[in-house]
Scaffold this motif. Structure first.
Motif, short mmCIF file in Angstrom:
data_model
loop_
_atom_site.label_atom_id
_atom_site.label_comp_id
_atom_site.label_asym_id
_atom_site.label_seq_id
_atom_site.Cartn_x
_atom_site.Cartn_y
_atom_site.Cartn_z
N PRO A 246 -24.19 -21.68 2.89
CA PRO A 246 -23.80 -21.41 1.52
C PRO A 246 -23.55 -19.99 1.78
O PRO A 246 -24.35 -19.03 3.02
CB PRO A 246 -24.77 -21.63 0.30
CG PRO A 246 -25.67 -22.12 2.02
CD PRO A 246 -25.86 -23.18 2.70
N PHE A 247 -23.77 -19.16 0.43
CA PHE A 247 -24.25 -17.50 0.85
C PHE A 247 -24.68 -17.56 -0.17
O PHE A 247 -24.69 -17.29 -1.88
CB PHE A 247 -22.67 -16.66 0.56
CG PHE A 247 -21.89 -16.74 1.63
CD1 PHE A 247 -21.76 -16.27 2.56
CD2 PHE A 247 -20.56 -18.27 1.27
CE1 PHE A 247 -20.48 -16.95 3.64
CE2 PHE A 247 -19.72 -17.98 2.19
CZ PHE A 247 -19.64 -17.83 3.00
N VAL A 248 -25.48 -16.14 -0.23
CA VAL A 248 -26.72 -15.89 -1.61
C VAL A 248 -25.56 -14.57 -1.60
O VAL A 248 -25.01 -13.81 -0.73
CB VAL A 248 -28.22 -14.82 -0.51
CG1 VAL A 248 -28.55 -13.83 -1.79
CG2 VAL A 248 -29.13 -16.37 -0.24
N TYR A 249 -25.54 -14.66 -3.50
CA TYR A 249 -24.23 -13.09 -3.66
C TYR A 249 -25.52 -11.84 -4.68
O TYR A 249 -26.94 -12.76 -5.51
CB TYR A 249 -23.28 -13.67 -5.05
CG TYR A 249 -22.91 -12.74 -5.83
CD1 TYR A 249 -22.02 -12.18 -5.04
CD2 TYR A 249 -22.58 -12.26 -6.68
CE1 TYR A 249 -20.85 -11.23 -5.70
CE2 TYR A 249 -22.24 -11.69 -7.57
CZ TYR A 249 -21.17 -10.46 -7.17
OH TYR A 249 -20.54 -9.57 -7.40
N GLU A 250 -25.98 -11.28 -4.16
CA GLU A 250 -26.87 -10.26 -4.20
C GLU A 250 -25.68 -8.79 -4.41
O GLU A 250 -25.44 -7.81 -2.94
CB GLU A 250 -28.23 -10.19 -3.71
CG GLU A 250 -29.48 -9.43 -4.28
CD GLU A 250 -30.21 -9.62 -3.81
OE1 GLU A 250 -31.07 -9.31 -3.98
OE2 GLU A 250 -30.51 -9.94 -2.63
N ASP A 251 -25.75 -7.87 -5.51
CA ASP A 251 -25.49 -6.63 -5.48
C ASP A 251 -23.72 -6.81 -4.57
O ASP A 251 -23.04 -5.92 -3.62
CB ASP A 251 -25.98 -5.52 -4.64
CG ASP A 251 -28.09 -5.37 -4.92
OD1 ASP A 251 -28.11 -5.38 -5.91
OD2 ASP A 251 -28.50 -5.03 -4.23
N HIS A 253 -22.69 -8.55 -2.91
CA HIS A 253 -22.05 -8.89 -1.38
C HIS A 253 -22.54 -10.38 -0.99
O HIS A 253 -23.60 -10.87 -2.19
CB HIS A 253 -23.59 -7.61 -0.23
CG HIS A 253 -23.35 -8.05 0.79
ND1 HIS A 253 -22.02 -7.83 1.91
CD2 HIS A 253 -24.26 -9.24 1.59
CE1 HIS A 253 -22.85 -8.29 2.89
NE2 HIS A 253 -23.78 -9.12 2.74
N LEU A 254 -21.91 -11.40 -0.50
CA LEU A 254 -22.44 -11.90 0.70
C LEU A 254 -22.91 -12.45 1.14
O LEU A 254 -22.29 -11.58 2.79
CB LEU A 254 -20.94 -12.90 0.48
CG LEU A 254 -20.27 -13.20 -1.18
CD1 LEU A 254 -18.69 -13.68 -1.03
CD2 LEU A 254 -21.11 -14.19 -2.02
N GLU A 255 -24.15 -13.30 1.61
CA GLU A 255 -24.72 -13.28 2.98
C GLU A 255 -25.06 -14.62 2.61
O GLU A 255 -25.55 -15.96 2.51
CB GLU A 255 -26.19 -12.25 3.32
CG GLU A 255 -26.97 -12.51 4.42
CD GLU A 255 -26.46 -11.49 4.58
OE1 GLU A 255 -26.07 -10.47 4.75
OE2 GLU A 255 -26.00 -11.82 6.34
N PRO A 256 -24.54 -14.76 4.45
CA PRO A 256 -24.53 -16.95 4.64
C PRO A 256 -26.16 -16.96 5.16
O PRO A 256 -26.87 -16.36 4.94
CB PRO A 256 -23.87 -16.61 5.81
CG PRO A 256 -22.69 -15.64 6.19
CD PRO A 256 -24.03 -14.52 5.24
N ILE A 257 -26.69 -18.12 4.60
CA ILE A 257 -27.92 -18.35 4.54
C ILE A 257 -28.01 -19.98 5.34
O ILE A 257 -27.30 -20.86 4.98
CB ILE A 257 -28.63 -18.66 3.38
CG1 ILE A 257 -27.76 -19.57 2.33
CG2 ILE A 257 -29.14 -16.89 3.06
CD1 ILE A 257 -28.94 -19.43 1.10
N PHE A 258 -29.46 -20.01 5.96
CA PHE A 258 -29.38 -21.44 6.13
C PHE A 258 -31.05 -22.06 5.79
O PHE A 258 -31.28 -21.52 5.86
CB PHE A 258 -29.64 -21.29 7.84
CG PHE A 258 -28.69 -20.62 9.15
CD1 PHE A 258 -28.13 -21.51 9.91
CD2 PHE A 258 -29.18 -19.37 9.25
CE1 PHE A 258 -27.38 -20.94 10.49
CE2 PHE A 258 -28.20 -18.61 10.37
CZ PHE A 258 -26.95 -19.62 11.12
#
Length: 267
Positions: A246-251, A253-258
């Protein structure tokens, strides 16, 4: 119903018996192929996967296979133009491991999206779609920027109806309209910004396969665990899997997270 590879081959022979097609079976690789006699373009079918689906769902699985193979072969034999079909162009999300060229060696048009995903572009043909390649783009005199702009406009025009579930105080929103572009809605920034504006916790987004988009309002560590398990399950079951991360959505921007690393026990 148990069935072996040769029995399945015979079923496929009956299913794909057409004057204009050739069929073949590679026993060593357990691959069945259906192709046009003239162009040799075709579709390869993994026999063990078909057997597994047949044993679970019977003749329905074979009917679905016949539909998808027939539509793919039909599409290979057609010439398509982009001009005048702007409203039928959509972005599609694929894993970064997805092929960058067609089977005939033509470069597919795509843009980078995240560390896990790329965006390809599709001409919708009703019951299926054709990925746009560099040759089509050049023949129409289009630029990538124009293609991208049109496709993003079209994806924003699609509805984002969702079903909501709340588990352990965490809210999960499922978009699964089954129109082939559910995962593509991750590119609808208007929708994601609206979800972020209303979230009480961290917004986490997932595209485990082509036919679902999950947006979650995560308020505690249990929520991360649920998201991880759910995303993995969807990823394993999807007809066109994309990513289990999944991705964290912030500003914006999508950042993959473990998630397992994030939610490891604290000392």
């Amino acid at each position: 119903m148990k069935i072996n590879a040769l029995q399945m081959k015979r079923k496929l022979d009956e299913l794909f018996e057409r004057e204009e097609w050739n069929v073949s079976y590679n026993r060593d690789k357990n691959i069945y192929r259906v192709e046009w006699k003239e162009s040799k373009q075709g579709v390869s079918i993994n026999i063990p996967n078909v057997i597994a689906k047949f044993e679970r769902r019977g003749d329905i699985a074979l009917k679905e296979l016949e539909f998808h193979v027939s539509e793919s072969l039909k599409m290979m034999n057609e010439e398509h133009e982009l001009e005048g079909k702007e409203s039928h162009i959509y972005p599609v999300i694929r894993a970064t491991s997805f092929p960058k060229k067609t089977k005939s060696g033509v470069k597919l048009v795509y843009t980078e999206h995240t560390a896990e995903t790329n965006v390809y572009y599709a001409l919708d043909l009703g019951t299926t779609y054709q990925l746009i390649d560099q040759k089509m783009l050049e023949e129409q005199g289009w630029t990538l920027d124009r293609l991208k702009e049109i496709s993003l406009f079209n994806i924003r025009s699609l509805s984002v109806d969702y079903k909501k579930d709340t588990v352990a105080e965490n809210d999960f929103y499922f978009i699964a309209s089954q129109d082939g572009y559910d995962a593509s809605r991750i590119l609808n920034e208007v929708f994601l910004e609206e979800m972020a504006a209303n979230a009480l916790g961290e917004v986490v987004v997932a595209v485990p396969h082509q036919d679902v988009l999950i947006v979650a309002d995560i308020k505690n560590e249990t929520g991360y665990d649920i998201m991880a398990q759910m995303n993995m399950k969807f990823f394993a079951e999807g007809r066109v899997p994309i990513t289990s991360l999944p991705f964290v959505y912030e500003d914006k921007h999508l950042e993959p997270i473990f998630i397992l690393a994030k939610n490891k026990p604290k000392n």
